[in-house]
Design a protein around this motif. Structure first.
Motif, PDB file in Angstrom:
ATOM      1  N   GLN A  39      -3.615  -4.093  -4.355  1.00 54.68           N
ATOM      2  CA  GLN A  39      -2.468  -3.197  -4.427  1.00 54.68           C
ATOM      3  C   GLN A  39      -1.402  -3.728  -5.389  1.00 54.68           C
ATOM      4  OE1 GLN A  39      -2.391  -0.214  -3.097  1.00 54.68           O
ATOM      5  NE2 GLN A  39      -4.404  -0.540  -2.190  1.00 54.68           N
ATOM      6  N   SER A  97      -7.633   3.378  -9.182  1.00 54.96           N
ATOM      7  CA  SER A  97      -8.139   3.152  -7.824  1.00 54.96           C
ATOM      8  C   SER A  97      -9.486   2.452  -7.851  1.00 54.96           C
ATOM      9  CB  SER A  97      -8.242   4.481  -7.078  1.00 54.96           C
ATOM     10  OG  SER A  97      -6.992   5.116  -6.979  1.00 54.96           O
ATOM     11  N   ALA A 151       1.562   6.410  -7.098  1.00 57.49           N
ATOM     12  CA  ALA A 151       0.379   7.146  -7.564  1.00 57.49           C
ATOM     13  C   ALA A 151       0.427   8.613  -7.154  1.00 57.49           C
ATOM     14  CB  ALA A 151      -0.886   6.482  -7.031  1.00 57.49           C
ATOM     15  N   SER A 180       0.939   0.855 -12.408  1.00 56.98           N
ATOM     16  CA  SER A 180       1.636   2.123 -12.181  1.00 56.98           C
ATOM     17  C   SER A 180       3.102   2.025 -12.576  1.00 56.98           C
ATOM     18  CB  SER A 180       1.531   2.531 -10.706  1.00 56.98           C
ATOM     19  OG  SER A 180       0.194   2.700 -10.305  1.00 56.98           O
ATOM     20  N   CYS A 193      -9.144  -1.298  -9.572  1.00 54.78           N
ATOM     21  CA  CYS A 193      -8.489  -2.311  -8.737  1.00 54.78           C
ATOM     22  C   CYS A 193      -9.345  -2.693  -7.541  1.00 54.78           C
ATOM     23  CB  CYS A 193      -7.123  -1.809  -8.281  1.00 54.78           C
ATOM     24  SG  CYS A 193      -5.898  -1.739  -9.591  1.00 54.78           S
ATOM     25  N   ALA A 223      -2.357  -2.736  -8.889  1.00 54.78           N
ATOM     26  CA  ALA A 223      -2.177  -1.286  -9.034  1.00 54.78           C
ATOM     27  C   ALA A 223      -0.698  -0.934  -9.175  1.00 54.78           C
ATOM     28  CB  ALA A 223      -2.786  -0.561  -7.834  1.00 54.78           C
ATOM     29  N   ILE A 224       0.160  -1.611  -8.398  1.00 52.80           N
ATOM     30  CA  ILE A 224       1.597  -1.336  -8.467  1.00 52.80           C
ATOM     31  C   ILE A 224       2.160  -1.737  -9.828  1.00 52.80           C
ATOM     32  CG2 ILE A 224       3.842  -2.114  -7.580  1.00 52.80           C
ATOM     33  CD1 ILE A 224       2.525  -2.219  -4.804  1.00 52.80           C
ATOM     34  N   ASN A 282       0.820  -1.200   0.000  1.00 52.87           N
ATOM     35  CA  ASN A 282       0.000   0.000   0.000  1.00 52.87           C
ATOM     36  C   ASN A 282       0.860   1.259   0.000  1.00 52.87           C
ATOM     37  OD1 ASN A 282      -1.653   2.181   1.741  1.00 52.87           O
ATOM     38  ND2 ASN A 282      -3.071   0.891   0.599  1.00 52.87           N
ATOM     39  N   GLN A 314       2.359   1.777  -3.508  1.00 52.57           N
ATOM     40  CA  GLN A 314       1.387   2.363  -4.442  1.00 52.57           C
ATOM     41  C   GLN A 314       1.095   3.819  -4.121  1.00 52.57           C
ATOM     42  OE1 GLN A 314       0.399   1.734  -7.201  1.00 52.57           O
ATOM     43  NE2 GLN A 314      -1.454   2.935  -7.529  1.00 52.57           N
ATOM     44  N   GLU A 315       1.126   4.166  -2.843  1.00 49.95           N
ATOM     45  CA  GLU A 315       0.946   5.569  -2.441  1.00 49.95           C
ATOM     46  C   GLU A 315       2.018   6.444  -3.074  1.00 49.95           C
ATOM     47  OE1 GLU A 315      -0.540   8.974  -0.464  1.00 49.95           O
ATOM     48  OE2 GLU A 315      -1.428   6.976  -0.670  1.00 49.95           O
TER      49      GLU A 315
END
Length: 267
Positions: free
Chosen positions: A215, A181, A164, A222, A184, A218-219, A157, A160-161
């Protein structure tokens, strides 16, 4: 006093013009990007709390206590992401590709260092911290057993923070962050959570595995997007955005006259 109120009303009335709303879409788009990411993460946690009732009281308490650690974790990660926005943004403004890469790498190093420190502190103090929140030995045992899976979840998490809200956000990819966001959470995290909860017996870890899947996807997305950046083109796009913003008239260009002498506008 009455005269001051009338003067304030005249100033305020003339400031509410059509031009004051012209940049709101950009503000909303930027705010929604970071907001949706945090919102759907919290929604996933809230649904976890609701679904955990299927597994009994112990699982409910484990998820609820885990949310406390998550808030501490995301606060530290968000601080690094915000710092990255400033540093990478400054590098973009300098139009120096080497400096941009340096700031991106430095952000990653800072995140790794912060995660190591956070996880070490978490594992050294977790039994003491859990004891502050519950005296139930079954809950503490379950928290200890799922600790490693939970550590992976909060680490992903945080990554990804940074990717993003720290990097993609700086390069003007707010729309991508919003889409990522929502997608996912709705198409990865929640379906995996429902499948694991109703088809396995791994209790609290089921919810953490679902968030890891969310996550993780998403990673990957990204990371692929960032790896394909042409920094020279990104610099040109950034410069073009700044030029467009500079070309837009601001409400204060003409309204300063109204503020200084509001009665002139009624003549």
């Amino acid at each position: 006093m009455f005269h001051n109120r009338v003067k304030w009303y005249l100033n305020f009335r003339h400031l509410i013009t059509r031009r004051i709303f012209q940049n709101w879409w950009e503000m909303i788009k930027i705010g929604v990007a970071g907001g949706l990411m945090l919102f759907f993460t919290m929604v996933t946690f809230m649904i976890s709390v609701f679904l955990s009732q299927v597994r009994g009281r112990v699982t409910v308490e484990v998820i609820t206590i885990s949310l406390n650690y998550y808030c501490l974790s995301i606060s530290a990660a968000a601080a690094i992401a915000f710092t990255s926005v400033i540093q990478i943004g400054n590098a973009l403004g300098s139009k120096d590709v080497a400096k941009i890469r340096y700031q991106m790498n430095l952000s990653a190093i800072n995140l790794v260092a912060e995660r190591i420190i956070f996880l070490v502190i978490m594992f050294l103090t977790r039994r003491w911290y859990y004891g502050l929140l519950t005296q139930d030995t079954a809950v503490i045992t379950s928290l200890m057993e799922s600790g490693y899976v939970y550590a992976v979840m909060i680490t992903l998490n945080s990554i990804q923070e940074l990717l993003a809200n720290g990097i993609l956000f700086t390069f003007g990819k707010a729309s991508l962050i919003s889409i990522l966001s929502v997608s996912c959470a709705c198409f990865v995290g929640l379906p995996v959570m429902f499948i694991l909860v109703f088809t396995t017996e791994i209790n609290a870890a089921a919810f953490f595995f679902a968030m890891i899947a969310e996550q993780g996807v998403a990673i990957v997305v990204s990371g692929v997007v960032i790896s394909r950046f042409d920094l020279s083109e990104e610099i040109e796009e950034c410069a073009a955005r700044l030029e467009r913003e500079a070309a837009r008239p601001t409400p204060t260009e003409t309204d300063e006259l109204v503020i200084s002498n509001p009665t002139n506008s009624n003549q």
